[in-house]
Design an enzyme around this catalytic site. Structure first.
Site: not given
Ligand code: CO
Length: 269
Positions: A213, A151
């Site tokens: 993501h 991330h």
């Molecule tokens: Co995020």
């Protein structure tokens, strides 16, 4: 407090997922925890408000960390071990920690201990690197690159990614760790792929659960996705859409951290 009033519980914390695959991943982790601690009741909390709203709309039970702890304290849990599926102790982990301190203070009686993220200290870097190396698809050839997407954050804990990247790179110079946010972006990875005659890259998410993501930012078809940006260099991409919470190597590290938290909280009995 007399011995008879002790009640221990586990609270598992994830970002949350509204997809069947994501929920299946969390259910798998739940089953592992249940198998290891069959005598301790387990609850879940989701940190993403957006996910909680989506789950509520789908008539699925969902709690924030605050609400879950409040509920457990109301049900007279006196000893609570919390474990999140975080990779590093960044901003989300700090927010979780703050919620725990508040709940503990407000309850007046509960002992709450929180387990560490996957890579909380330098001691966790080697096991995490080992887990990562063990889970690279068998079909990957030595000349293929492996590009992992974590991330990322502007938080100081981002140094954990650097440590992990250095450790895997020392074993295999074609494995790269990048992040969606923060300084190890795809722009930092792309130049590293140059001049090595790399024709194929495996894209692995270093994210607990597959969501937007991994599906869009990593493996999507838009020009901004990592896949498109890497393919622009004539490197064929093979995305592996499996979250870290689906691999035993990573799961076992979190379980060790949870066991530590349970041990710590039970020492307070
Ligand atoms: Co995020």
């Amino acid at each position: 407090m007399s011995k008879i009033l002790h009640k221990t519980g586990i609270l598992l914390v994830a970002f949350g997922s509204a997809t069947p695959t994501g929920q299946q991943t969390l259910a798998l982790f739940d089953a592992k925890v249940r198998a290891l601690f069959p005598h301790i009741p387990i609850r879940w909390a989701f940190t993403s408000e957006r996910m909680r709203d989506r789950l509520t709309a789908a008539r699925k039970k969902t709690d924030s960390v605050k609400k879950a702890l409040c509920r457990m304290i109301f049900e007279k849990y006196s000893h609570i071990a919390v474990q999140s599926l975080h990779l590093i102790p960044g901003m989300e982990y700090e927010a979780l920690y703050a919620d725990i301190i508040n709940a503990q203070r407000e309850s007046g009686f509960a002992h709450i201990e929180v387990g560490m993220p996957l890579m909380a200290s330098s001691l966790d870097v080697t096991p995490t690197a080992r887990a990562l190396l063990a889970h690279i698809p068998k079909e990957r050839q030595p000349e293929d690159a492996v590009i992992c997407m974590a991330h990322g954050t502007k938080h100081d804990a981002a140094t954990g990614y650097d440590a992990l990247a250095a450790e895997v790179l020392a074993v295999d110079p074609r494995i790269f760790i990048g992040t969606l946010e923060g300084s190890r972006s795809i722009n930092h990875i792309l130049p590293l792929l140059q001049g090595k005659d790399i024709r194929r890259a495996w894209l692995l998410p270093l994210l607990a659960v597959i969501g937007k993501h991994a599906e869009t930012d990593m493996a999507g078809e838009t020009p901004r996705s990592w896949r498109s940006q890497i393919e622009a260099y004539n490197i064929q991409c093979i995305p592996v859409l499996k979250g870290t919470a689906e691999y035993t190597g990573f799961i076992n590290i979190w379980l060790t951290h949870l066991a530590d938290a349970i041990k710590k909280v039970e020492e307070k009995k």
